[in-house]
Design an enzyme around this catalytic site. Structure first.
Site, short mmCIF file in Angstrom:
data_model
loop_
_atom_site.label_atom_id
_atom_site.label_comp_id
_atom_site.label_asym_id
_atom_site.label_seq_id
_atom_site.Cartn_x
_atom_site.Cartn_y
_atom_site.Cartn_z
N THR A 131 0.82 -1.21 0.00
CA THR A 131 0.00 0.00 0.00
C THR A 131 0.85 1.26 0.00
N GLY B 137 2.56 -2.72 8.15
CA GLY B 137 2.83 -2.99 9.56
C GLY B 137 4.24 -3.50 9.74
N GLU C 111 -6.20 -5.89 4.35
CA GLU C 111 -6.39 -7.06 3.47
C GLU C 111 -7.52 -6.83 2.49
C1 LIG Z 1 -9.29 -10.03 18.38
C2 LIG Z 1 -8.31 -9.03 17.83
C3 LIG Z 1 -7.85 -9.48 16.45
C4 LIG Z 1 -6.68 -8.64 16.02
C5 LIG Z 1 -6.24 -9.04 14.64
C6 LIG Z 1 -5.82 -10.45 14.64
C7 LIG Z 1 -5.42 -11.02 13.59
C8 LIG Z 1 -5.38 -10.25 12.38
C9 LIG Z 1 -5.26 -11.13 11.22
C10 LIG Z 1 -4.67 -10.72 10.23
C11 LIG Z 1 -4.05 -9.36 10.18
C12 LIG Z 1 -3.24 -9.37 9.01
C13 LIG Z 1 -2.87 -8.32 8.38
C14 LIG Z 1 -3.02 -6.97 8.84
C15 LIG Z 1 -2.09 -6.18 8.02
C16 LIG Z 1 -2.71 -5.83 6.68
C17 LIG Z 1 -2.07 -6.06 5.51
C18 LIG Z 1 -2.61 -5.51 4.29
O1 LIG Z 1 -3.59 -4.79 4.29
S1 LIG Z 1 -1.77 -5.97 2.87
C19 LIG Z 1 -2.53 -5.03 1.58
C20 LIG Z 1 -3.94 -5.48 1.31
N1 LIG Z 1 -4.39 -4.85 0.12
C21 LIG Z 1 -5.44 -5.31 -0.58
O2 LIG Z 1 -6.12 -6.23 -0.21
C22 LIG Z 1 -5.69 -4.61 -1.89
C23 LIG Z 1 -7.08 -4.92 -2.42
N2 LIG Z 1 -7.05 -4.83 -3.88
C24 LIG Z 1 -6.86 -5.97 -4.64
O3 LIG Z 1 -6.73 -7.08 -4.18
C25 LIG Z 1 -6.87 -5.77 -6.13
O4 LIG Z 1 -6.50 -4.45 -6.44
C26 LIG Z 1 -8.27 -6.05 -6.76
C27 LIG Z 1 -9.33 -5.24 -6.08
C28 LIG Z 1 -8.55 -7.52 -6.64
C29 LIG Z 1 -8.24 -5.65 -8.21
O5 LIG Z 1 -7.11 -6.25 -8.77
P1 LIG Z 1 -6.82 -6.11 -10.34
O6 LIG Z 1 -5.47 -6.64 -10.60
O7 LIG Z 1 -7.14 -4.72 -10.78
O8 LIG Z 1 -7.83 -7.18 -10.93
P2 LIG Z 1 -9.24 -6.97 -11.59
O9 LIG Z 1 -10.24 -6.46 -10.61
O10 LIG Z 1 -9.04 -6.24 -12.87
O11 LIG Z 1 -9.60 -8.51 -11.88
C30 LIG Z 1 -8.90 -9.18 -12.91
C31 LIG Z 1 -9.17 -10.65 -12.72
O12 LIG Z 1 -8.36 -11.13 -11.64
C32 LIG Z 1 -9.16 -11.78 -10.70
N3 LIG Z 1 -8.53 -11.60 -9.39
C33 LIG Z 1 -8.36 -10.43 -8.73
N4 LIG Z 1 -7.73 -10.66 -7.57
C34 LIG Z 1 -7.51 -11.99 -7.49
C35 LIG Z 1 -6.91 -12.83 -6.52
N5 LIG Z 1 -6.45 -12.32 -5.35
N6 LIG Z 1 -6.84 -14.15 -6.78
C36 LIG Z 1 -7.35 -14.64 -7.93
N7 LIG Z 1 -7.95 -13.90 -8.91
C37 LIG Z 1 -8.01 -12.59 -8.67
C38 LIG Z 1 -10.49 -11.11 -10.80
O13 LIG Z 1 -11.50 -11.92 -10.25
C39 LIG Z 1 -10.61 -10.94 -12.30
O14 LIG Z 1 -10.95 -12.17 -12.84
P3 LIG Z 1 -11.88 -12.20 -14.14
O15 LIG Z 1 -11.11 -11.44 -15.18
O16 LIG Z 1 -13.15 -11.51 -13.77
O17 LIG Z 1 -12.05 -13.65 -14.44
C1 LIG Z 2 -4.44 -1.31 10.54
C2 LIG Z 2 -3.99 -1.41 9.11
C3 LIG Z 2 -2.91 -2.20 8.78
C4 LIG Z 2 -2.47 -2.27 7.46
N1 LIG Z 2 -1.36 -3.02 7.16
C5 LIG Z 2 -0.90 -3.06 5.88
C6 LIG Z 2 0.27 -3.81 5.56
O1 LIG Z 2 0.88 -4.43 6.43
N2 LIG Z 2 0.71 -3.81 4.28
C7 LIG Z 2 0.05 -3.12 3.28
O2 LIG Z 2 0.50 -3.15 2.14
N3 LIG Z 2 -1.08 -2.40 3.56
C8 LIG Z 2 -1.56 -2.36 4.84
N4 LIG Z 2 -2.70 -1.64 5.12
C9 LIG Z 2 -3.35 -0.88 4.06
C10 LIG Z 2 -4.67 -1.52 3.65
O3 LIG Z 2 -4.43 -2.69 2.95
C11 LIG Z 2 -5.45 -0.53 2.78
O4 LIG Z 2 -5.77 0.59 3.57
C12 LIG Z 2 -6.72 -1.20 2.26
O5 LIG Z 2 -6.39 -2.10 1.24
C13 LIG Z 2 -7.74 -0.18 1.75
O6 LIG Z 2 -7.19 0.56 0.70
P1 LIG Z 2 -7.29 2.16 0.73
O7 LIG Z 2 -6.77 2.63 2.01
O8 LIG Z 2 -6.69 2.64 -0.53
O9 LIG Z 2 -8.85 2.44 0.70
P2 LIG Z 2 -9.69 3.15 -0.51
O10 LIG Z 2 -9.78 2.23 -1.66
O11 LIG Z 2 -9.09 4.50 -0.71
O12 LIG Z 2 -11.10 3.23 0.20
C14 LIG Z 2 -11.75 4.48 0.47
C15 LIG Z 2 -13.21 4.31 0.09
O13 LIG Z 2 -13.28 4.16 -1.33
C16 LIG Z 2 -14.12 3.06 -1.67
N5 LIG Z 2 -13.70 2.50 -2.96
C17 LIG Z 2 -12.43 2.36 -3.40
N6 LIG Z 2 -12.42 1.83 -4.63
C18 LIG Z 2 -13.70 1.62 -4.99
C19 LIG Z 2 -14.37 1.08 -6.13
N7 LIG Z 2 -13.68 0.65 -7.21
N8 LIG Z 2 -15.71 1.01 -6.13
C20 LIG Z 2 -16.41 1.42 -5.05
N9 LIG Z 2 -15.87 1.97 -3.95
C21 LIG Z 2 -14.53 2.04 -3.91
C22 LIG Z 2 -13.91 2.10 -0.53
O14 LIG Z 2 -15.01 1.19 -0.42
C23 LIG Z 2 -13.83 3.04 0.67
O15 LIG Z 2 -15.15 3.31 1.11
C24 LIG Z 2 -3.15 -1.55 6.44
C25 LIG Z 2 -4.26 -0.77 6.77
C26 LIG Z 2 -4.68 -0.69 8.09
C27 LIG Z 2 -5.88 0.16 8.43
#
Ligand SMILES: CCCCC/C=C\C/C=C\C/C=C\CC/C=C/C(=O)SCCNC(=O)CCNC(=O)[C@H](O)C(C)(C)COP(=O)(O)OP(=O)(O)OC[C@H]1O[C@@H](n2cnc3c(N)ncnc32)[C@H](O)[C@@H]1OP(=O)(O)O
Ligand SMILES: Cc1cc2nc3c(=O)[nH]c(=O)nc-3n(C[C@H](O)[C@H](O)[C@H](O)COP(=O)(O)OP(=O)(O)OC[C@H]3O[C@@H](n4cnc5c(N)ncnc54)[C@H](O)[C@@H]3O)c2cc1C
Length: 609
Positions: free
Chosen positions: A83, A122, A369
């Site tokens: 991110t 993180g 995620e």
């Molecule tokens: C009690 C207390 C609890 C405390 C917590 C305890 C535990 C916590 C547990 C876990 C914590 C762990 C982590 C915390 C730290 C966080 C880390 C992060 O946040 S890491 C960053 C996360 N970021 C994201 O998730 C980004 C989201 N965006 C995406 O994934 C992609 O941008 C998105 C939206 C999928 C779009 O991708 P894009 O490449 O543009 O693809 P398209 O939408 O154009 O789709 C094309 C085709 O690909 C298919 N597709 C997309 N993604 C996937 C995939 N992952 N796998 C397989 N296929 C995928 C999609 O379906 C399309 O297919 P078709 O063409 O329609 O057939």
């Molecule tokens: C506690 C925490 C830990 C994290 N840890 C990590 C980490 O370890 N590694 C890492 O890489 N990232 C990490 N992240 C980042 C996290 O993965 C992103 O914040 C998350 O994927 C959301 O993306 P964004 O912030 O760009 O939200 P945005 O996409 O900017 O979302 C803002 C608003 O826009 C809307 N929106 C966005 N796109 C669309 C669309 N196409 N259509 C409709 N609505 C839309 C969303 O629904 C939302 O309401 C962490 C975030 C947090 C809060």
């Protein structure tokens, strides 16, 4: 504790956890649990949950042999840096660049804009020595999109950032919660060079000559780490919901308010139908999410094995299920924790109830995620594709298999005639299948009215999300029913779980009644019978409610809640906790002489005048 104290204390706990992991004869699962439990959330969690899996999933054999031994011994500490300040959801919009220089056989990492700064990862801000960095791969002036790179960030002798790297923490986050023990960080590159062999090249490659060799497998495998974490988050949702429900249920059994007859004992609030109507669906959800989490773990394991054999057939299903269930369960759990706070009245707002901390730590799960709406849109895209293929001869499979019975499900009428029929698994299942299918087909029909499909999809986003949620709720209900059909040990346990299964299903019908009525999946009379059955189920669960939360087997230490104590000894312990507060160190508070006394004395003087 101050933020620095909180952070340092987490370092202490994490290192202690790591010491125990190395000293105790633990199984892999126990070691994983200890890593997550002792460090939740902290850098250790992300090193093991994201950094190591990214190398395993996207590194070549040589790269795994080089980096995993170091990571497994924690001789390097890593994070997952994808991110950026300007992009999180839109991974393909990331701006960090990795430009190949054939002269030096290196990639030049650069942050061309402020929005390209890595922001949120993180463990990045202060702890990690390395990161898996996602950046735009550029060779010979051509942009090949986002790829993964393993990058050393800090000097291994003095932990100082390497030249060309600016790095730090992004600041305090929501509430006073434990997430402030995590150093979510920022990172900018200024033409920072890494060797070519630090591009993770299991999927795509760059040759010594700078030739880009694209992946011969779906590029989305690069997203594999996120998929694996989304899968674990569903089980985490069950744990978090169970913790909140355990606190609220035990306290609801202890708390008495109103209802005394002739000065007799007051009524336990757990006996109020409104309390049951708010609490028992959450209790049912905790069990439902546990069972669907078990199934999702099986699905993820299965797809991982298939991918090893280059079988990509179930990859779309795995993506849709992990994305949709992560989204649905974390939204429900966040709302559920807040509802449990309210179920505990004023005392629920005390830090020592354990609920504010749980809420503060848990709610980012709706965002990290993958933002929950963005993920449901991925499910919607999957459903629209499936509906478009109906009648093509390709029978939908897996969680969309019900769509193969579209002809029946589109025209069937529910045969519910009496309240007890709502305890018939086949009737309940068909009701949820009809609702989900009809919502998906309605979206597809409305989409078809648009010449431009992308424009239509954008116009119908809200409806598409609701159709996706309906599909995900069907999955959870169906997996609960399947669980009940299996072997369940324990006298009377199966009956109680049956009650919870139907409480989960019928509360969803009540909550989403508009969907069920507008799709003609049920009639208003059948809805009334469902509510009647729900009330009856609450009555049956009530005697076992405390036993059903005791069954989670959480220690008082783990719950961290005065209200949720196993012994129910709440009031004396509330006072004990209150007296620990530093404000009670003196009977006259700091500030009296500077502020309160002059105010009162001034008032007295003017009163005398
Ligand atoms: C009690 C207390 C609890 C405390 C917590 C305890 C535990 C916590 C547990 C876990 C914590 C762990 C982590 C915390 C730290 C966080 C880390 C992060 O946040 S890491 C960053 C996360 N970021 C994201 O998730 C980004 C989201 N965006 C995406 O994934 C992609 O941008 C998105 C939206 C999928 C779009 O991708 P894009 O490449 O543009 O693809 P398209 O939408 O154009 O789709 C094309 C085709 O690909 C298919 N597709 C997309 N993604 C996937 C995939 N992952 N796998 C397989 N296929 C995928 C999609 O379906 C399309 O297919 P078709 O063409 O329609 O057939
Ligand atoms: C506690 C925490 C830990 C994290 N840890 C990590 C980490 O370890 N590694 C890492 O890489 N990232 C990490 N992240 C980042 C996290 O993965 C992103 O914040 C998350 O994927 C959301 O993306 P964004 O912030 O760009 O939200 P945005 O996409 O900017 O979302 C803002 C608003 O826009 C809307 N929106 C966005 N796109 C669309 C669309 N196409 N259509 C409709 N609505 C839309 C969303 O629904 C939302 O309401 C962490 C975030 C947090 C809060």
């Amino acid at each position: 504790m101050t933020r620095k104290e909180l952070f340092k204390n987490t370092l202490r706990k994490s290192v202690h956890a790591w010491k125990l992991i190395n000293e105790l004869p633990l199984s892999d699962d126990e070691s994983l649990m200890l890593r997550h439990f002792m460090d939740q959330p902290g850098f250790l969690d992300l090193h093991w949950r994201m950094f190591v899996p990214a190398i395993k999933g996207q590194g070549t054999e040589e790269q795994k042999q080089k980096w995993l031994p170091l990571a497994n011994k924690m001789q390097i500490i890593g994070c997952y840096a994808q991110t950026e300040l300007g992009h999180g959801s839109n991974v393909q919009g990331l701006e960090t660049t990795a430009t190949f220089d054939p002269q030096t056989d290196q990639f030049i990492l650069h942050s061309p804009t402020q929005t390209s700064s890595k922001w949120w990862p993180g463990g990045l801000g202060k702890v990690s020595t390395h990161a898996v960095i996602y950046a735009r791969l550029i060779t010979d002036g051509k942009d090949h999109g986002v790829h993964g790179f393993i990058v050393q960030l800090r000097n291994m002798d003095d932990h100082s950032p390497l030249p060309g790297i600016t790095i730090g923490d992004i600041g305090v986050k929501f509430g006073n919660g434990a997430y402030n023990s995590m150093d979510n960080g920022f990172l900018m590159f200024d033409k920072f060079c890494i060797p070519r062999d630090q591009m993770l090249m299991r999927l795509s490659k760059v040759t010594r000559e700078g030739k880009y060799v694209p992946s011969d497998v779906p590029r989305q495998l690069m997203y594999g780490t996120m998929v694996s974490v989304r899968q674990t988050i569903v089980s985490n949702a069950s744990i978090a919901m169970a913790r909140a429900v355990c606190i609220a249920t035990r306290y609801s059994a202890v708390r008495r308010q109103f209802g005394s007859q002739n000065g007799g004992i007051e009524t336990q609030v757990i006996d109020y139908k409104t309390q049951q109507n708010r609490l028992f669906p959450l209790l049912a959800s905790a069990y439902a999410f546990r069972f669907v989490g078990e199934w999702l773990k099986w699905l993820y394991t299965d797809v991982t094995q298939r991918l090893e054999a280059s079988d990509f057939a179930t990859l779309p299903e795995a993506h849709a299920c992990t994305a949709g269930l992560k989204s649905m369960t974390t939204s429900a759990t966040s709302d559920g924790i807040e509802e449990c706070r309210k179920l505990c009245g004023g005392h629920g707002y005390l830090w020592c109830s354990g609920l504010p901390e749980l809420f503060a730590v848990y709610v980012p799960a709706c965002t990290y995620e993958g933002d929950n709406v963005v993920l449901q849109l991925q499910v919607a895209r999957f459903l629209m594709k499936t509906v478009s293929q109906l009648g093509s001869g390709k029978a939908p499979a897996g969680t969309t298999a019900y769509m193969g019975r579209a002809k029946h499900l589109l025209q069937c009428r529910s045969s519910i005639r009496k309240a007890e029929d709502w305890l018939n698994p086949a009737m309940v299942l068909e009701t949820f299948e009809a609702r989900a299918l009809r919502m998906a087909v309605s979206c597809a029909n409305n989409l078809s009215k648009f010449e431009n499909q992308e424009q239509g999809f954008s116009e119908l986003l809200a409806d598409l999300v609701e159709a996706a949620i309906a599909h995900c709720q069907l999955i959870v209900v169906s997996k609960f029913i399947v669980k009940l059909e299996g072997e369940i040990k324990g006298k009377g346990v199966k009956n109680q779980l049956k009650n919870l299964c139907y409480i989960y299903a019928l509360h969803l019908i009540h909550k989403h009644l508009g969907d069920f009525l507008s799709t003609n999946s049920i009639t208003s009379e059948q809805a009334s019978l469902a509510n009647h059955q729900l009330r009856s189920l609450y009555t049956q669960v009530r005697p076992n409610a405390v036993a059903l939360v005791d069954a989670f087997d959480y220690t008082d230490h783990y719950l961290g809640s005065v209200l949720g104590r196993y012994d129910g000894n709440v009031y004396p312990k509330l006072f004990e906790e209150a007296l620990k507060d530093p404000l009670n160190d003196t009977v006259v508070p700091d500030g009296y002489h500077e502020y309160i006394r002059p105010l009162i004395k001034q008032h007295l003087r003017s009163a005398r005048l």
